[in-house]
Design a protein around this motif. Structure first.
Motif, short mmCIF file in Angstrom:
data_model
loop_
_atom_site.label_atom_id
_atom_site.label_comp_id
_atom_site.label_asym_id
_atom_site.label_seq_id
_atom_site.Cartn_x
_atom_site.Cartn_y
_atom_site.Cartn_z
N ASN A 315 0.82 -1.21 0.00
CA ASN A 315 0.00 0.00 0.00
C ASN A 315 0.85 1.26 0.00
OD1 ASN A 315 -2.37 -1.46 -0.02
ND2 ASN A 315 -2.71 -1.31 2.19
N THR A 316 2.03 1.20 0.64
CA THR A 316 2.92 2.36 0.67
C THR A 316 3.26 2.81 -0.75
OG1 THR A 316 3.87 1.57 2.74
CG2 THR A 316 5.10 3.25 1.53
N VAL A 332 3.87 10.88 2.96
CA VAL A 332 4.37 9.51 2.93
C VAL A 332 5.14 9.21 4.21
CG1 VAL A 332 5.80 7.87 1.66
CG2 VAL A 332 4.47 9.59 0.41
N LEU A 333 5.97 10.16 4.64
CA LEU A 333 6.73 9.98 5.88
C LEU A 333 5.81 9.92 7.09
CD1 LEU A 333 9.45 9.84 7.35
CD2 LEU A 333 9.48 12.34 7.37
N LEU A 334 4.78 10.77 7.13
CA LEU A 334 3.84 10.76 8.25
C LEU A 334 3.10 9.43 8.34
CD1 LEU A 334 2.27 14.35 8.24
CD2 LEU A 334 3.87 13.38 9.89
N ARG A 335 2.76 8.86 7.19
CA ARG A 335 2.09 7.55 7.22
C ARG A 335 3.00 6.50 7.83
NH1 ARG A 335 2.29 3.07 4.24
NH2 ARG A 335 0.42 1.75 4.14
N LEU A 336 4.29 6.52 7.47
CA LEU A 336 5.23 5.55 8.04
C LEU A 336 5.40 5.76 9.54
CD1 LEU A 336 7.95 5.52 5.23
CD2 LEU A 336 6.10 3.88 5.60
N VAL A 337 5.48 7.01 9.98
CA VAL A 337 5.56 7.31 11.42
C VAL A 337 4.31 6.81 12.13
CG1 VAL A 337 5.67 9.16 13.13
CG2 VAL A 337 7.12 9.25 11.10
N PHE A 338 3.17 6.98 11.49
CA PHE A 338 1.91 6.51 12.07
C PHE A 338 1.94 5.00 12.28
CE2 PHE A 338 -2.08 4.43 10.78
CZ PHE A 338 -2.88 4.77 11.86
N PHE A 339 2.36 4.24 11.26
CA PHE A 339 2.38 2.78 11.38
C PHE A 339 3.43 2.32 12.38
CE2 PHE A 339 -0.26 2.45 7.56
CZ PHE A 339 -1.03 1.34 7.89
N VAL A 340 4.52 3.07 12.53
CA VAL A 340 5.52 2.72 13.53
C VAL A 340 4.90 2.75 14.93
CG1 VAL A 340 7.59 3.59 14.69
CG2 VAL A 340 7.57 3.32 12.21
N ASN A 341 4.08 3.75 15.20
CA ASN A 341 3.51 3.91 16.54
C ASN A 341 2.33 2.98 16.80
OD1 ASN A 341 4.73 6.44 18.10
ND2 ASN A 341 4.72 6.95 15.93
N VAL A 342 1.51 2.74 15.79
CA VAL A 342 0.33 1.89 16.03
C VAL A 342 0.65 0.42 15.80
CG1 VAL A 342 -1.17 3.78 15.36
CG2 VAL A 342 -0.55 2.08 13.66
N GLY A 343 1.72 0.12 15.05
CA GLY A 343 2.01 -1.28 14.73
C GLY A 343 2.39 -2.10 15.95
N LEU A 369 -8.39 -1.46 14.20
CA LEU A 369 -8.27 -0.27 13.37
C LEU A 369 -7.16 -0.43 12.33
CD1 LEU A 369 -8.79 2.61 15.94
CD2 LEU A 369 -10.10 2.26 13.85
N VAL A 370 -6.04 -1.02 12.71
CA VAL A 370 -4.95 -1.21 11.75
C VAL A 370 -5.39 -2.12 10.61
CG1 VAL A 370 -2.66 -2.24 11.46
CG2 VAL A 370 -3.09 -0.72 13.38
N ALA A 371 -6.12 -3.19 10.94
CA ALA A 371 -6.62 -4.07 9.89
C ALA A 371 -7.60 -3.33 8.97
CB ALA A 371 -7.29 -5.29 10.51
N ALA A 372 -8.49 -2.52 9.56
CA ALA A 372 -9.45 -1.76 8.75
C ALA A 372 -8.74 -0.74 7.87
CB ALA A 372 -10.46 -1.06 9.67
N ILE A 373 -7.72 -0.08 8.40
CA ILE A 373 -6.97 0.91 7.62
C ILE A 373 -6.25 0.25 6.45
CG2 ILE A 373 -4.90 2.37 7.73
CD1 ILE A 373 -5.84 3.18 10.56
N THR A 374 -5.62 -0.90 6.69
CA THR A 374 -4.90 -1.59 5.62
C THR A 374 -5.84 -2.01 4.50
OG1 THR A 374 -3.32 -2.43 7.27
CG2 THR A 374 -3.35 -3.52 5.12
N VAL A 375 -7.00 -2.53 4.86
CA VAL A 375 -7.97 -2.95 3.84
C VAL A 375 -8.51 -1.74 3.09
CG1 VAL A 375 -10.22 -4.04 3.49
CG2 VAL A 375 -8.59 -5.06 5.07
N THR A 376 -8.81 -0.64 3.80
CA THR A 376 -9.35 0.56 3.15
C THR A 376 -8.33 1.16 2.19
OG1 THR A 376 -10.61 0.99 5.18
CG2 THR A 376 -10.50 2.74 3.56
N GLU A 377 -7.06 1.19 2.58
CA GLU A 377 -6.02 1.69 1.67
C GLU A 377 -5.98 0.87 0.38
OE1 GLU A 377 -2.66 3.61 4.68
OE2 GLU A 377 -2.47 1.54 3.98
N PHE A 378 -6.07 -0.44 0.52
CA PHE A 378 -6.04 -1.30 -0.67
C PHE A 378 -7.26 -1.05 -1.55
CE2 PHE A 378 -7.17 -5.36 -2.73
CZ PHE A 378 -6.07 -5.47 -3.56
#
Length: 481
Positions: A315-316, A332-343, A369-378
């Motif tokens: 998805n990235t 793009v960087l903020l999304r990666l920082v977001f996944f670092v903290n919620v992952g 929420l992480v699963a829902a976000i990943t599916v929604t991005e796809f």
């Protein structure tokens, strides 16, 4: 603790067996958890400040309403109103949301990222419900530079490590690949190792993503890389060193004593400074023991985790492609920082859900929420550029993935359904038939479809691998290949 009803009820052999199994699971769980000493000091830092936050928020709203003149700019007021609404929701969530499994450096920190997850998912849903043109142009409201189609960079091309034709700099191919993504690869896999806490899973995800790049380079030019860029720079150097450093950090965290004392109860200044630094380490430690082959439930769960990890990685690349964002853009960087903290929180909740399903009866809020976000991005990727997603995959790539899926399914059936009930000789005979079918049918077709050196080299390696299986397993030698 046993209730009086259970104490008076005669236990059946089945209950005895289940009780022993539960006790073994609890003992295994205790062995993976670190012992914690905490003096229970509840300072101002740890107290809930709901009234204080409400008072400050009210003062800000009163100032905006009564003392500040509202600008006569509709676009600016719309942006400011949306940002203010998000900030009010974050204030509510930080003070009132349910705590997760992490408490350091402060529970409010993880509540903040939980609320950011909700905001991000709502943003993705909004983008999903727009037309493709409106969705891309909406990104201009965030950054006026967005909303313009961008060319994708191709990392392939000349793959000579040493280029004698270039007399000024024969190593230019290596230096061209040395951009900001090299340290990002290392740091990313260091953090992913801290999140997954398992060397084998990290290596499998790392290698599988390189195979995905091979398989999808016909869709995104960004996936086209030289072989040494895939396997030496990415897998061995960047990812490998990141995983190694992460495992060393995990070893230190598992051996570290977790003794928490109130800051004002520590007599020396050195001790106070050390205590402040350790505030940013975990409160306690749980060693993840995934044990994917222990039962079917855990095996399917681990496969699901690997699948979602790879989907989030893809998805990235696909999101920035369909939304026209350059790789170096701050979003793009903020999304990666977001996944670092919620992952990390999501992975801990998933592990708890798998490890003790009787206590954790539902999936954790952050994992959900992480699963829902990943599916929604796809789904956004599928809607915004279905033509790229539906580009036909080369036939030999399709057959390789089909072969991999068949091997996984056959191993699953053998491990969890067949192995106990079927004689070993029958299993060997079935496996010999599968290997013979692979060699006589699939590999021959792949040879006819392979039109480049990379594909032909991979087929030769696969054939040698099958031959080694026959040579190294005595039980298979009596069956002709």
């Amino acid at each position: 603790l046993i209730s009086p009803h259970h104490a008076l009820t005669p236990a059946t052999p089945t209950k005895h067996k289940s009780a022993k199994q539960v006790s073994r699971d609890n003992l295994s769980r205790r062995n993976t958890e670190s012992e914690v000493f905490d003096d229970g000091t509840n300072t101002f830092f740890w107290r809930a400040h709901t009234v204080t936050v409400l008072f400050i928020l009210t003062c800000v709203l009163v100032y905006v309403t009564l003392l500040e003149e509202t600008p006569q700019d509709t676009t600016y007021n719309t942006k400011r109103g949306i940002v203010a609404s998000i900030l009010v929701f974050l204030c509510f969530g930080v003070t009132q949301a349910k705590d997760g499994p992490f408490t350091r450096p402060h529970p409010a920190y993880w509540r903040f990222w939980l609320c950011v997850s909700v905001v991000y998912e709502l943003f993705l849903i909004f983008v999903l419900f727009q037309t493709v043109r409106d969705g891309r142009q909406f990104m201009k409201y965030i950054d006026p530079k967005l909303g313009v189609a961008l060319p994708e960079r191709d990392y392939g091309g000349n793959c000579l490590i040493y280029d004698p034709g270039n007399t000024t700099d024969p190593w230019h191919n290596i230096w061209d690949k040395m951009d900001g993504f090299v340290p990002a690869h290392f740091l990313g896999w260091y953090i992913k190792t801290l999140v997954i806490r398992d060397w084998w899973m990290c290596m499998i995800i790392s290698v599988m993503f390189e195979f995905l790049e091979y398989s999808l380079e016909h869709q995104l030019p960004n996936f086209s890389e030289c072989w040494w860029d895939h396997w030496i720079m990415d897998v061995l150097v960047c990812n490998g060193l990141g995983i190694y450093a992460g495992m060393k950090t995990l070893g230190w965290l598992s051996m570290k004593p977790y003794q928490w004392q109130g800051l004002w109860n520590i007599p020396t200044y050195k001790g106070k400074i050390k205590r402040m630094a350790f505030q940013f380490t975990p409160y306690s430690w749980v060693k993840f023991e995934w044990k994917p082959a222990s039962n079917l439930r855990r095996w399917l769960a681990v496969l699901g985790i690997i699948f979602m990890f790879l989907l989030a990685e893809l998805n990235t690349f696909y999101l920035k492609f369909v939304l026209w964002m350059p790789p170096e853009h701050y979003l793009v960087l903020l999304r990666l920082v977001f996944f670092v903290n919620v992952g990390g929180v999501a992975m801990r909740e998933i592990y708890d859900f798998m490890d003790d399903p009787k206590f954790y009866r539902k999936l954790g809020q952050q994992a959900w929420l992480v699963a829902a976000i990943t599916v929604t991005e796809f789904l956004i990727v599928v809607k915004y550029d279905p033509r790229t997603i539906m580009l036909p995959i080369p036939f030999f790539v399709t057959q390789c993935w089909f072969l991999g899926i068949v091997l996984i399914l056959s191993w699953t059936l053998w491990r969890f359904f067949i192995r106990i009930q079927t004689p070993f000789s029958t299993i060997c005979y079935v496996y010999s038939l599968i290997l013979k079918f692979i060699k006589e049918k699939i590999l021959i077709n792949l040879h006819t479809m392979a039109h480049n050196d990379k594909a032909k080299t991979g087929l030769v390696i696969l054939e040698h691998f099958i031959q080694k299986i026959y040579k190294n397993i005595p039980y298979l030698r009596k069956y002709s290949l």
